[in-house]
Design an enzyme around this catalytic site. Structure first.
Site, PDB file in Angstrom:
ATOM      1  N   SER A 211       0.790  -0.866  -0.094  1.00  0.00           N
ATOM      2  CA  SER A 211      -0.167  -0.124   0.306  1.00  0.00           C
ATOM      3  C   SER A 211       1.028   1.670  -0.232  1.00  0.00           C
ATOM      4  CB  SER A 211      -1.071  -0.081   1.282  1.00  0.00           C
ATOM      5  OG  SER A 211      -0.293   0.813   2.331  1.00  0.00           O
ATOM      6  N   LYS A 212       0.119   2.362  -0.598  1.00  0.00           N
ATOM      7  CA  LYS A 212       1.214   3.571  -0.500  1.00  0.00           C
ATOM      8  C   LYS A 212       1.569   4.499   0.369  1.00  0.00           C
ATOM      9  CE  LYS A 212      -1.682   5.562  -3.548  1.00  0.00           C
ATOM     10  NZ  LYS A 212      -1.852   6.901  -4.938  1.00  0.00           N
ATOM     11  N   ARG A 213       0.763   3.813   2.030  1.00  0.00           N
ATOM     12  CA  ARG A 213       0.297   4.810   2.549  1.00  0.00           C
ATOM     13  C   ARG A 213       1.653   3.767   3.635  1.00  0.00           C
ATOM     14  NH1 ARG A 213      -3.839   2.909   5.177  1.00  0.00           N
ATOM     15  NH2 ARG A 213      -4.936   2.601   3.132  1.00  0.00           N
TER      16      ARG A 213
END
Ligand code: GLU
Length: 443
Positions: A211-213
């Protein structure tokens, strides 16, 4: 024969996820290998999160990767068509307007549109996962629009895919559970069913969804780190697909030749940055010297020396980010005169042979001056090594006592390429003058 049409449908809500690039890639390849078309549709139905700057970024990102679409659409431009078909479904009694408390604010009444769900079992053949079956009764009469002119993603996607003639929906596995809803909407609208292929998730090494987070997962990150699009494409193809041989390097056109959905795995594919780096190094090494410098946006105060340093960079750097770090770190001595420390020059001088560093550097500086202007590292080694060997013959540790101060005199650094390589890049004039400076310090 029907014309194959595929699409990638990103939402313009942030930087592009590397997984979106992979989905686009599979769609691109599949269309090209069937002589079909591949398009990009920006899904901006989520008005609050969509932004114009992200739309521009999407076009640029796909261009950069070489996944240039044959056509481009923006979902909100089809709003009239969505409204028309929603109204038709309501008029036919296949959907209805339901007055109910708003989800966000239950004190307010809203009019959502719900599909009259026949609650049948939906089975479809996924090109990767085989037959997939869902009982749709539990979905109830699900919402397909927040208002007659505000369709939800499920409705808009079905209409837009149909209108664009999409034959194959190749998308991420997380959409698998959306498919039965979308098929129910297709059936209500009387549309034919496209083929589906849900590609496996990309997982981080800890097996959680990339995930980008939590992870470095945006295309922008990898572009900034100095990865080549050729490498990103090559590596992403291998995330979930394998050629059935141990080959690892494929250009986009080779992928169009070789790829097949049959060889896409069902299970999640682990993103391995080390592997990506090695694939990137492969593509960096294929570049000509000029391309290497331009595409890596490499800069130095001396362009000739920079050109001579490219083979070293090809050997050591796996990304252009690493190449830039080398130029400002370990290889900075190629571009700036070192400042020397006397105790470092003497660091490897055997206690019982005082003065050997100074004498050796003196004869080395003379030998270096004699070298031809253009000479390979091997040529330098051949010319200078006998001097070091002679010192070794006089006493153990003699070779190091010569080569260490030589390398340090040239670089002023504890870590640097070997002295022969440094001399071949600096050229005999500059190299000899650096060694003479060291002799003066020791003098
Ligand atoms: N807009 C969806 C997304 O960004 C894609 C939906 C689809 O491929 O059907 O994930």
């Amino acid at each position: 024969m029907t014309q194959i049409v595929t699409r990638i449908a990103p939402s313009p809500t942030g930087q592009m996820h590397i997984g979106t690039v992979r989905t686009a890639l599979f769609n691109y390849i599949f269309a090209k290998q069937h002589g079909g078309t591949y398009f990009v549709r920006i899904e901006d139905t989520d008005k609050e999160r969509s932004r114009a700057e992200w739309i521009d970024a999407i076009w640029k990102d796909f261009e950069w990767c070489g996944l240039t679409p044959d056509a481009r659409y923006i979902q909100s431009e089809h709003a009239e068509r969505h409204r028309e078909l929603l109204a038709a479904l309501v008029a036919e009694g296949k959907a209805y307007v339901s007055k109910e408390p708003s989800r966000d604010d239950p004190s307010r009444q809203v009019e959502v549109v719900r599909l009259k769900n026949p609650g049948t079992r939906i089975t479809f053949t996924d090109l990767i996962r085989g037959d997939v079956s869902f009982d749709t009764a539990e979905l109830g009469d699900f919402v397909i629009a927040r208002a007659i002119d505000d369709p939800l993603y499920h409705f808009a996607v079905v209409v837009d895919d149909k209108d664009a003639g999409v034959t194959h929906i190749i998308r991420a596995e997380e959409h698998l559970s959306n498919t039965p809803r979308q098929i129910l909407i297709q059936e209500a609208l009387g549309f034919s069913r496209p083929q589906y292929a849900h590609i496996p998730l990309i997982l981080a090494p800890d097996r959680t969804k990339l995930s980008k987070r939590k992870h470095a997962a945006s295309l922008e990150h990898y572009r900034d780190e100095g990865y080549l699009p050729e490498a990103i494409i090559n590596y992403l193809a291998l995330l979930g697909w394998n050629p059935g041989t141990d080959e690892e390097h494929f250009s986009l056109s080779e992928l169009v030749e070789r790829f097949s959905l049959d060889r896409v795995q069902k299970s999640g594919a682990i993103f391995d940055e080390t592997k990506l780096k090695s694939v990137n190094q492969h593509w960096m090494r294929k570049l000509s010297i000029d391309d290497f410098i331009t595409r890596g946006a490499l800069e130095a105060n001396d362009s000739n020396t920079l050109r001579l340093a490219v083979p070293l960079l090809k050997e050591r750097a796996r990304t252009f980010g690493e190449a830039r770090e080398l130029l400002s770190g370990e290889l900075s001595c190629l571009f700036t005169q070192p400042s020397l420390d006397k105790s470092q020059l003497l660091a490897k001088e055997p206690k019982d042979r005082p003065g050997i560093a100074a004498t050796a550097l003196k004869s080395l500086s003379e030998a270096v001056r004699e070298l031809p202007a253009e000479i390979s590292a091997d040529g330098v080694k051949e010319a200078l090594m006998p001097l070091a060997d002679a010192e070794e013959a006089r006493g153990k540790g003699g070779r190091g006592a010569v080569l260490w101060p030589l390398r340090y005199a040239l670089s002023g650094q504890e870590r640097s390429p070997d002295p022969f390589t440094l001399i071949s890049i600096l050229g005999p004039v500059e190299a000899a003058s650096r060694v003479e400076k060291a002799v003066a310090i020791l003098g």
